[in-house]
Design an enzyme around this catalytic site. Structure first.
Site, PDB file in Angstrom:
ATOM      1  N   TYR A  33     120.810  61.250 -44.959  1.00 56.86           N
ATOM      2  CA  TYR A  33     119.933  60.165 -45.420  1.00 56.86           C
ATOM      3  C   TYR A  33     120.731  59.064 -46.147  1.00 56.86           C
ATOM      4  O   TYR A  33     120.600  57.871 -45.837  1.00 56.86           O
ATOM      5  CB  TYR A  33     118.841  60.749 -46.329  1.00 56.86           C
ATOM      6  CG  TYR A  33     118.003  59.708 -47.031  1.00 56.86           C
ATOM      7  CD1 TYR A  33     116.963  59.040 -46.368  1.00 56.86           C
ATOM      8  CD2 TYR A  33     118.245  59.369 -48.360  1.00 56.86           C
ATOM      9  CE1 TYR A  33     116.208  58.070 -47.017  1.00 56.86           C
ATOM     10  CE2 TYR A  33     117.498  58.412 -49.015  1.00 56.86           C
ATOM     11  CZ  TYR A  33     116.482  57.767 -48.340  1.00 56.86           C
ATOM     12  OH  TYR A  33     115.741  56.801 -48.976  1.00 56.86           O
TER      13      TYR A  33
ATOM     14  N   SER B 199     116.826  50.874 -46.669  1.00 55.60           N
ATOM     15  CA  SER B 199     115.589  51.423 -46.086  1.00 55.60           C
ATOM     16  C   SER B 199     115.191  50.795 -44.754  1.00 55.60           C
ATOM     17  O   SER B 199     114.272  51.293 -44.107  1.00 55.60           O
ATOM     18  CB  SER B 199     114.435  51.280 -47.072  1.00 55.60           C
ATOM     19  OG  SER B 199     114.611  52.192 -48.123  1.00 55.60           O
TER      20      SER B 199
ATOM     21  N   VAL C 162     116.626  47.995 -50.241  1.00 57.67           N
ATOM     22  CA  VAL C 162     117.117  47.571 -51.563  1.00 57.67           C
ATOM     23  C   VAL C 162     118.462  46.840 -51.517  1.00 57.67           C
ATOM     24  O   VAL C 162     118.924  46.343 -52.536  1.00 57.67           O
ATOM     25  CB  VAL C 162     117.206  48.711 -52.617  1.00 57.67           C
ATOM     26  CG1 VAL C 162     115.848  49.161 -53.084  1.00 57.67           C
ATOM     27  CG2 VAL C 162     118.038  49.867 -52.106  1.00 57.67           C
TER      28      VAL C 162
ATOM     29  N   TYR D 224     106.333  49.189 -49.318  1.00 57.44           N
ATOM     30  CA  TYR D 224     105.873  50.069 -50.397  1.00 57.44           C
ATOM     31  C   TYR D 224     104.643  49.486 -51.092  1.00 57.44           C
ATOM     32  O   TYR D 224     103.719  49.033 -50.404  1.00 57.44           O
ATOM     33  CB  TYR D 224     107.013  50.340 -51.411  1.00 57.44           C
ATOM     34  CG  TYR D 224     108.322  50.572 -50.713  1.00 57.44           C
ATOM     35  CD1 TYR D 224     108.495  51.712 -49.930  1.00 57.44           C
ATOM     36  CD2 TYR D 224     109.354  49.648 -50.753  1.00 57.44           C
ATOM     37  CE1 TYR D 224     109.676  51.923 -49.246  1.00 57.44           C
ATOM     38  CE2 TYR D 224     110.538  49.858 -50.068  1.00 57.44           C
ATOM     39  CZ  TYR D 224     110.696  50.989 -49.318  1.00 57.44           C
ATOM     40  OH  TYR D 224     111.857  51.182 -48.638  1.00 57.44           O
TER      41      TYR D 224
ATOM     42  N   LYS E 193     115.203  53.115 -41.931  1.00 53.35           N
ATOM     43  CA  LYS E 193     114.085  54.054 -41.731  1.00 53.35           C
ATOM     44  C   LYS E 193     113.254  53.719 -40.494  1.00 53.35           C
ATOM     45  O   LYS E 193     112.618  54.591 -39.909  1.00 53.35           O
ATOM     46  CB  LYS E 193     113.195  54.080 -42.981  1.00 53.35           C
ATOM     47  CG  LYS E 193     113.912  54.592 -44.234  1.00 53.35           C
ATOM     48  CD  LYS E 193     113.035  54.389 -45.479  1.00 53.35           C
ATOM     49  CE  LYS E 193     113.714  54.867 -46.752  1.00 53.35           C
ATOM     50  NZ  LYS E 193     112.914  54.528 -47.968  1.00 53.35           N
TER      51      LYS E 193
END
Ligand code: GLN
Length: 308
Positions: A191, A64, A261, A243, A67
């Site tokens: 993705y 991530s 992760v 998050y 991103k």
């Protein structure tokens, strides 16, 4: 040895001696095989001095963290129109949560939860073949990381293709609201592959330097984004980058940061440094356990918290 290198080496030694490492991600089978004893840290200051230690040159799955860079590309492509399709509020929910999407009619809370990042990938994909879009993302990472050898770990991408049922559900659900423009399989393929980019702490800290210095790499002088945009990406990292662990990260570390992760965390001390840490074991929110502790120590010892 510089003061910065001394602090970095000290923290790496302390972290490596700890027994509490968290748990490696298992829902992507390739990530479950990573040795949790690895630990790397790299810090690049405003002058370009690199302080690094441990497994700082071992490539890991950035997941991530990618991103942040796809968001940068998508903003470059469509500017503030992006915010019609994705929000800017922390979700308070896990990274792969689906609950808010129904109430919010397919508009994800922010670009860093999976749903939001899938929309960002959809934006980059529009008008391109998946291969071209992916090539654009990879070349951007190689350019920013100043290393043409940065690649995508295809085994990681393939294992997520096999088991990414949640992401498939998120993308299809958003498609039902017409919130996804392209074919769902193409968007997910792009993705999964950008999440599977492998980089070392040193490469990642290099790639993110523009965010620590008002959008510009202070060494090359190359401007990636305007200062205002860098500020805003940092604001999103601070509020949404971890998050449902974002509040805790801001409280303990006090720096904008983005986790993945794979156990990596990229963070910036604005005006001071670009930082990347890697420890594969995760906490309950899916953020690197020792990575966060290391950043907490670093920010404390160097007085880098943005909150003074
Ligand atoms: N590729 C991962 C997923 O979609 C990224 C999640 C993460 O790093 N938090 O589940």
């Amino acid at each position: 040895m510089s003061e910065l290198q001394r602090v970095v080496s000290e923290i790496v030694d302390e972290m490596r001696a700890r027994e509490d490492r968290g748990e490696v991600a298992t829902y992507i089978s390739e990530l479950a095989r990573v040795d949790p004893r690895q630990f790397g840290l790299a810090v690049i200051d405003a002058e370009g001095n690199v302080a690094a230690a441990g497994d700082c040159d071992v490539p890991f799955s950035i997941q991530s963290i990618s991103k942040v860079f796809t968001l940068t590309l998508a903003l470059g492509k469509v500017g503030d129109r992006l915010w019609r399709r994705v929000g800017r509020e922390p979700s308070g929910s896990p990274f792969n949560s689906i609950v808010q999407l129904e109430r919010e009619r397919g508009i994800p809370r922010n670009p860093f939860i999976n749903a939001g990042a899938i929309v960002v990938t959809d934006v980059i994909l529009s008008g391109h073949q998946p291969r071209e879009a992916l090539g654009e993302i990879l070349r951007f990472m190689q350019f920013l990381g100043q290393d043409a050898s940065i690649t995508i770990d295809s085994a990681v991408a393939a294992s997520e293709q096999r088991t990414g049922f949640r992401n498939r559900a998120l993308a299809n659900y958003m498609k039902s609201f017409d919130a996804i423009e392209n074919t769902v399989d193409f968007v997910l393929g792009a993705y999964f592959h950008h999440c599977a980019i492998a980089m070392s702490c040193r490469q990642l800290a290099t790639a993110g330097r523009f965010l620590a210095h008002l959008g510009r790499n202070p060494e090359t002088g190359f401007s990636v984004v305007q200062p205002e945009r860098a500020r805003r990406i940092n604001a999103l990292m601070l509020t949404c980058g971890h998050y449902d662990g974002s509040g805790e990260f801001a409280y303990r570390v006090g720096l904008p940061g983005k986790s993945g992760v794979g156990g990596g965390i990229f963070a910036v001390a604005p005006g001071k440094a670009s930082i990347a840490v890697w420890s594969p074991g995760l906490d309950a929110s899916g953020n690197s356990h020792l990575g966060r502790l290391a950043l907490e120590e670093l920010a404390k010892r160097l007085g880098w918290s943005i909150f003074g």
